[in-house]
Enzyme design. Structure first.
Site, PDB file in Angstrom:
ATOM      1  N   TYR A  14       0.598  -1.180   0.442  1.00 17.85           N
ATOM      2  CA  TYR A  14       0.118   0.128  -0.003  1.00 17.85           C
ATOM      3  C   TYR A  14       0.949   1.295  -0.316  1.00 17.85           C
ATOM      4  O   TYR A  14      -0.011   2.169   0.066  1.00 17.85           O
ATOM      5  CB  TYR A  14      -0.693  -0.394   1.183  1.00 17.85           C
ATOM      6  N   HIS A  19      -4.438   6.123  -0.882  1.00 18.96           N
ATOM      7  CA  HIS A  19      -5.012   6.061   0.624  1.00 18.96           C
ATOM      8  C   HIS A  19      -4.341   5.538   1.723  1.00 18.96           C
ATOM      9  O   HIS A  19      -4.591   6.487   2.794  1.00 18.96           O
ATOM     10  CB  HIS A  19      -6.226   4.601   0.540  1.00 18.96           C
TER      11      HIS A  19
END
Length: 185
Positions: A14, A19
């Site tokens: 990630y 995000h």
């Protein structure tokens, strides 16, 4: 004491995703304010960096926090830390991505609803109120949702382009300055 929380998802997979704009901004804040490296605290399931005089504007003790649960469970770490240090929601500043704001822009909000952000909603649910400050980092592309062909929940998990990373870097100075002023209150 103030706690400044960057929201994101843990793990290499990630890194540099939209995000994780909250993680990236807290990392930048740690560097600019000369905080020590983050250390994992298993009791809180969070990476924490603390400094007695950390907010550069005053002598306010600050904790920088990156919850290591996935975004939608961020509130658990926040609640544990607040209970341990006997803090109120007014002592909390949350930094997160926002699909309602174009990339390269940001907004500061206080005592506001989650507006569909599941990480923020989880914090509100865990704390029982929304009386905390939020730094909302824009991650939406120009033209917004109408021009995007994938759902928002998939879009935020995509990596930033080099141009987008530069736009985020360009606003971080202003975001950090505002967070410093808020933390000093």
């Amino acid at each position: 004491m103030k706690i400044i929380i960057g929201l994101g998802n843990p793990g290499k997979k990630y890194e540099n995703t939209r995000h994780n704009a909250g993680f990236a901004t807290v990392d930048e804040l740690r560097e600019k304010w000369n905080f020590p490296d983050f250390k994992f605290n298993k009791n809180f399931n969070a990476e924490i960096s603390k400094k007695n005089v950390g907010c550069q504007i005053s002598d306010v003790k600050c904790l920088l926090i990156k919850p290591m649960a996935f975004m939608n469970r961020s509130g658990e770490a926040v609640k544990k830390i607040m209970n341990f240090y006997k803090l109120t929601p007014a002592d909390v500043i949350v930094i997160h991505d926002d699909l309602d704001i174009e990339i390269g822009k940001y907004k500061i909000a206080a005592d506001s609803r989650a507006a569909g952000h599941h990480g923020v909603q989880n914090i509100i649910d865990e704390l029982g109120n929304q009386n905390f400050t939020r730094a909302r980092i824009g991650v939406e592309t120009k033209g917004g949702r109408q021009n995007r062909r994938i759902p928002g929940e998939d879009f935020v998990l995509q990596k930033f382009t080099e141009e987008e990373k530069e736009k985020i870097k360009n606003i971080q100075k202003d975001v950090l300055k505002e967070i410093g002023r808020i933390a000093a209150r």
